[in-house]
Design a protein around this motif. Sequence first.
Motif, mmCIF file in Angstrom:
data_model
loop_
_atom_site.group_PDB
_atom_site.id
_atom_site.type_symbol
_atom_site.label_atom_id
_atom_site.label_comp_id
_atom_site.label_asym_id
_atom_site.label_seq_id
_atom_site.Cartn_x
_atom_site.Cartn_y
_atom_site.Cartn_z
ATOM 1 N N ARG A 79 0.852 -1.193 0.000
ATOM 2 C CA ARG A 79 0.000 0.000 0.000
ATOM 3 C C ARG A 79 0.885 1.239 0.000
ATOM 4 O O ARG A 79 1.935 1.258 0.625
ATOM 5 C CB ARG A 79 -0.932 0.013 1.209
ATOM 6 C CG ARG A 79 -1.897 -1.194 1.204
ATOM 7 C CD ARG A 79 -2.906 -1.135 2.318
ATOM 8 N NE ARG A 79 -3.923 -0.121 2.112
ATOM 9 C CZ ARG A 79 -4.989 -0.251 1.328
ATOM 10 N NH1 ARG A 79 -5.165 -1.344 0.631
ATOM 11 N NH2 ARG A 79 -5.875 0.716 1.232
ATOM 12 N N CYS A 80 0.452 2.266 -0.702
ATOM 13 C CA CYS A 80 1.201 3.519 -0.763
ATOM 14 C C CYS A 80 1.136 4.227 0.589
ATOM 15 O O CYS A 80 0.037 4.436 1.120
ATOM 16 C CB CYS A 80 0.623 4.412 -1.859
ATOM 17 S SG CYS A 80 1.469 6.001 -2.000
ATOM 18 N N LEU A 118 -1.142 -0.748 -4.158
ATOM 19 C CA LEU A 118 -0.183 -0.534 -5.241
ATOM 20 C C LEU A 118 -0.420 -1.528 -6.385
ATOM 21 O O LEU A 118 0.506 -1.886 -7.114
ATOM 22 C CB LEU A 118 1.246 -0.643 -4.705
ATOM 23 C CG LEU A 118 1.642 0.491 -3.751
ATOM 24 C CD1 LEU A 118 2.965 0.200 -3.066
ATOM 25 C CD2 LEU A 118 1.699 1.817 -4.500
ATOM 26 N N ALA A 142 0.665 -0.162 -9.712
ATOM 27 C CA ALA A 142 1.941 0.554 -9.672
ATOM 28 C C ALA A 142 2.862 0.069 -10.783
ATOM 29 O O ALA A 142 2.709 -1.034 -11.304
ATOM 30 C CB ALA A 142 2.604 0.353 -8.315
ATOM 31 N N THR A 169 6.361 3.472 -8.810
ATOM 32 C CA THR A 169 5.527 4.663 -8.889
ATOM 33 C C THR A 169 4.077 4.292 -8.642
ATOM 34 O O THR A 169 3.525 3.429 -9.323
ATOM 35 C CB THR A 169 5.673 5.343 -10.261
ATOM 36 O OG1 THR A 169 7.061 5.645 -10.476
ATOM 37 C CG2 THR A 169 4.859 6.624 -10.338
ATOM 38 N N CYS A 170 3.475 4.964 -7.665
ATOM 39 C CA CYS A 170 2.068 4.752 -7.342
ATOM 40 C C CYS A 170 1.221 5.437 -8.416
ATOM 41 O O CYS A 170 1.453 6.609 -8.737
ATOM 42 C CB CYS A 170 1.753 5.338 -5.965
ATOM 43 S SG CYS A 170 0.008 5.226 -5.511
ATOM 44 N N HIS A 183 -1.851 6.465 -8.358
ATOM 45 C CA HIS A 183 -2.901 7.377 -7.900
ATOM 46 C C HIS A 183 -2.469 8.840 -7.882
ATOM 47 O O HIS A 183 -3.220 9.706 -8.294
ATOM 48 C CB HIS A 183 -3.419 6.940 -6.527
ATOM 49 C CG HIS A 183 -4.012 5.565 -6.566
ATOM 50 N ND1 HIS A 183 -5.270 5.312 -7.048
ATOM 51 C CD2 HIS A 183 -3.496 4.369 -6.230
ATOM 52 C CE1 HIS A 183 -5.505 4.018 -7.001
ATOM 53 N NE2 HIS A 183 -4.442 3.420 -6.506
ATOM 54 N N TRP A 215 3.455 9.298 -6.876
ATOM 55 C CA TRP A 215 4.555 9.334 -5.922
ATOM 56 C C TRP A 215 5.502 8.192 -6.253
ATOM 57 O O TRP A 215 5.068 7.074 -6.541
ATOM 58 C CB TRP A 215 4.041 9.193 -4.492
ATOM 59 C CG TRP A 215 3.461 10.463 -3.932
ATOM 60 C CD1 TRP A 215 2.598 11.314 -4.558
ATOM 61 C CD2 TRP A 215 3.717 11.014 -2.658
ATOM 62 N NE1 TRP A 215 2.290 12.369 -3.728
ATOM 63 C CE2 TRP A 215 2.961 12.211 -2.546
ATOM 64 C CE3 TRP A 215 4.482 10.633 -1.570
ATOM 65 C CZ2 TRP A 215 2.973 13.013 -1.415
ATOM 66 C CZ3 TRP A 215 4.485 11.430 -0.438
ATOM 67 C CH2 TRP A 215 3.745 12.612 -0.378
ATOM 68 N N CYS A 249 10.722 7.812 -0.297
ATOM 69 C CA CYS A 249 10.101 8.608 -1.351
ATOM 70 C C CYS A 249 11.184 9.385 -2.093
ATOM 71 O O CYS A 249 12.048 10.008 -1.475
ATOM 72 C CB CYS A 249 9.070 9.567 -0.756
ATOM 73 S SG CYS A 249 8.177 10.505 -2.020
ATOM 74 N N LEU A 287 7.986 3.308 2.109
ATOM 75 C CA LEU A 287 7.303 2.024 2.041
ATOM 76 C C LEU A 287 7.699 1.215 3.274
ATOM 77 O O LEU A 287 8.868 1.207 3.669
ATOM 78 C CB LEU A 287 7.711 1.261 0.783
ATOM 79 C CG LEU A 287 7.286 1.860 -0.552
ATOM 80 C CD1 LEU A 287 7.932 1.091 -1.700
ATOM 81 C CD2 LEU A 287 5.779 1.850 -0.689
#
Length: 112
Positions: free
Chosen positions: A43-44, A51, A54, A62-63, A65, A68, A77, A86
């Motif tokens: 999960r982001c 993800l 992703a 890279t997410c 949504h 990011w 990040c 993460l």
Amino acid sequence: MAFTAVCPTSAISEGGMGLFQVGKKSVLLLWPAGGELKAFRGRCPHADVPLTEATFDGKTITCPHHQWGFDGVSGKCVTHLVRNTLHAYPLQVEGSEIQVDVGPVKPLRAPA
């Protein structure tokens, strides 16, 4: 530590990724190009979204949504000046099986 089997080693190759379910928890396996296999929560950390869609270019995940990006080795990040990272899980390879310690595993409920 309580390691749980996630998938066979053949399920992921160098430069690739895979999202797997361990009970109610999702596990993101990444194998950065030239690096070692890594396991993260699937999960982001920015918006707590899965993800599932992703992308991974062998270095950065890279997410989809909010775009990011996170380093595939450290989980930090790389697209924003924030502390979001993460969540890493301990990982081991036993024979031809990838195992991850995600903590207590709650089984999925059977459909009603």
